[in-house]
Design an enzyme around this catalytic site. Structure first.
Site, short mmCIF file in Angstrom:
data_model
loop_
_atom_site.label_atom_id
_atom_site.label_comp_id
_atom_site.label_asym_id
_atom_site.label_seq_id
_atom_site.Cartn_x
_atom_site.Cartn_y
_atom_site.Cartn_z
N HIS A 3 -0.77 69.68 58.73
CA HIS A 3 -1.45 70.96 58.97
C HIS A 3 -2.87 70.92 58.42
O HIS A 3 -3.82 71.36 59.09
CB HIS A 3 -0.68 72.10 58.30
N HIS A 57 4.37 71.35 50.71
CA HIS A 57 3.49 70.23 50.44
C HIS A 57 3.05 70.22 48.99
O HIS A 57 2.85 71.28 48.38
CB HIS A 57 2.23 70.29 51.31
#
Length: 222
Positions: A140, A189
């Protein structure tokens, strides 16, 4: 001519700096040097004593989930297709190739690196979004950097006013940063995944911009 050469050198500088930053982060991460700071930042975004509860009210969590979708495959694909179609319609074929080429090649690179590094997702906090691939680098963060920075630079080139150029570039940076931070907030993440994604994404966008500028200088400098 001089302006074009400066732009190329600046692009090469950004690409080199981003690539070196990515290499440094990767080395430090996989030597275990970043584990402490990674854990500290993840826990800082959680309620004290409860790793399943992110800080902030419920509406904020939902807003962050919406923001993170701006870096997802579905949104980025629709955005790139729409922009490419528009550029082709107005006769800007090289610019359309720039956008599509940067994002598609960046996606391949991101997925290849994920497979190669095979870093597990954070196990310290609850995941607030669905994830299936590896953690490093953040796809992302990387793809939002490539897409939004490329589009921001492209839009800036189409305008002569410095204020307008600044607005486009600032918006591109802000959206890129928001997407990356959202991935850490959602617990999917490690912070270093995002830093690595930003670094390599900026480098990749700059490299493609340099290539496009050399191949079609007039089209990319209007």
């Amino acid at each position: 001519r001089g302006t074009q050469e400066i732009a190329v050198l600046a692009g090469l500088g950004v690409a080199a700096l981003g690539g070196l930053s990515f290499a440094y982060i990767a080395q430090e991460t996989f030597e275990g040097e970043t584990r402490q700071i990674d854990e500290a930042w993840l826990l800082a975004l959680r309620a004290t004593g409860d790793p399943t509860d992110p800080i902030g009210p419920r509406w904020f969590e939902l807003a962050v989930a919406d923001i993170t979708s701006l870096g997802g495959y579905a949104v980025l694909t629709l955005l790139v297709v729409a922009v490419a179609a528009y550029l082709l319609a107005i006769g800007k074929r090289p610019a359309a190739v720039l956008v599509v080429g940067a994002v598609v090649s960046g996606t391949v690179l991101s997925e290849t690196l994920k497979l190669g590094f095979a870093r597990p997702r954070p196990d310290l906090v609850a995941h607030l979004a669905e994830v299936q691939s590896g953690s490093f680098p953040s796809g992302h963060a990387m793809l939002s950097a490539i897409t939004y920075l490329t589009l921001g630079a492209l839009l800036a080139r189409f305008h002569k006013q410095r204020a307008v150029k600044g607005v486009f570039l600032a918006l591109a940076v802000i959206v890129t940063l928001m997407v990356g931070v959202s991935r850490v907030y959602l617990g999917v993440h490690w912070p270093t995944d995002v830093l690595a994604g930003w670094s390599l994404g900026a480098a990749w966008a700059a490299l493609w911009w340099v290539i496009a500028g050399i191949a079609q200088p007039s089209d990319c400098s209007e």
